[in-house]
Design an enzyme around this catalytic site. Structure first.
Site, PDB file in Angstrom:
ATOM      1  N   GLY A  32       0.842  -1.191   0.000  1.00  0.00           N
ATOM      2  CA  GLY A  32       0.000   0.000   0.000  1.00  0.00           C
ATOM      3  C   GLY A  32       0.872   1.234   0.000  1.00  0.00           C
ATOM      4  O   GLY A  32       1.923   1.271  -0.627  1.00  0.00           O
ATOM      5  N   CYS A  33       0.454   2.224   0.732  1.00  0.00           N
ATOM      6  CA  CYS A  33       1.155   3.500   0.797  1.00  0.00           C
ATOM      7  C   CYS A  33       2.611   3.303   1.215  1.00  0.00           C
ATOM      8  O   CYS A  33       2.893   2.793   2.286  1.00  0.00           O
ATOM      9  CB  CYS A  33       0.442   4.404   1.798  1.00  0.00           C
ATOM     10  SG  CYS A  33       1.347   5.905   2.172  1.00  0.00           S
ATOM     11  N   PHE A  34       3.533   3.743   0.369  1.00  0.00           N
ATOM     12  CA  PHE A  34       4.932   3.552   0.727  1.00  0.00           C
ATOM     13  C   PHE A  34       5.372   4.446   1.869  1.00  0.00           C
ATOM     14  O   PHE A  34       6.355   4.160   2.542  1.00  0.00           O
ATOM     15  CB  PHE A  34       5.881   3.634  -0.461  1.00  0.00           C
ATOM     16  CG  PHE A  34       5.758   4.801  -1.397  1.00  0.00           C
ATOM     17  CD1 PHE A  34       5.330   6.047  -0.999  1.00  0.00           C
ATOM     18  CD2 PHE A  34       6.105   4.631  -2.722  1.00  0.00           C
ATOM     19  CE1 PHE A  34       5.248   7.110  -1.887  1.00  0.00           C
ATOM     20  CE2 PHE A  34       6.043   5.682  -3.624  1.00  0.00           C
ATOM     21  CZ  PHE A  34       5.596   6.921  -3.205  1.00  0.00           C
TER      22      PHE A  34
END
Length: 193
Positions: A32-34
């Site tokens: 998901g969101c890095f």
């Protein structure tokens, strides 16, 4: 004898510190969101560096716009550089599973789409450990079925500068995003925390 010893000392002093440091290894994870992955992997003893970036696609040197448009085939990912003398790859894998919802192959938390799917990117040496770890994690799930993939390691492209160290450089915005996205609530459901 003394002359040889002095020569060795002089040569060692002339070498850059990196040449004397223990060799490092890398691991690449998509979850998901890095920003969240980067923040959560940082601070683990033995981790030397965590970089946000992109991997798994077909576009060279992709931008954030390329990746989120879903035209590049890339995942948002992190590359974790670690000291294998202090931190085994198996531990990084165990930590990774607790940071993602591996039952959701359509994105992670509020971030939806192919670029946000969970995956572990591996070379031939890493594959057996990753496969074992995935099977063990699947047994510990409190809800859902394991859908995260183990994929071949490809070129890792570092993200644009404004994405790097986002949680550290934008702590208020990061915490609002993370809370609003429901990441920690969902992780508690999936893993039973």
């Amino acid at each position: 004898m003394l002359r040889r010893l002095l020569l060795l000392i002089a040569l060692a002093a002339a070498l850059p510190a990196a040449a004397l440091a223990a060799p490092t290894k890398t691991a690449v994870f998509a979850g998901g969101c890095f920003w969240c992955m980067e923040n959560d992997m940082r601070g683990i003893p033995g981790v030397v560096k965590v970089e946000s970036g992109y991997t798994g696609g077909h576009v060279k040197n992709p931008t954030y716009r390329d990746v989120t448009s879903e035209r590049s085939g890339h995942y948002e990912a992190v590359r974790v550089t670690y000291d294998p003398q202090k931190l085994p790859y198996a531990f990084l894998l165990q930590r990774y599973w607790k940071l993602v919802d591996p039952t959701d192959d359509e994105g992670q938390f509020c971030d939806r789409g192919p670029s946000y799917r969970p995956a572990v990117f591996v070379d031939a040496e890493q594959r057996p450990a990753a496969e074992r770890s995935r099977a063990e994690a699947a047994k510990r799930l409190k809800t859902g079925v394991m859908k995260a993939q183990i994929l071949p390691l490809q070129t890792f492209w570092p993200a644009e500068a404004y994405h790097r160290d986002y949680a550290k450089n934008n702590s208020v915005e990061y915490h609002i995003y993370r809370t609003g996205c429901g990441r920690d609530r969902r992780l508690a459901q999936v893993w039973g925390r």
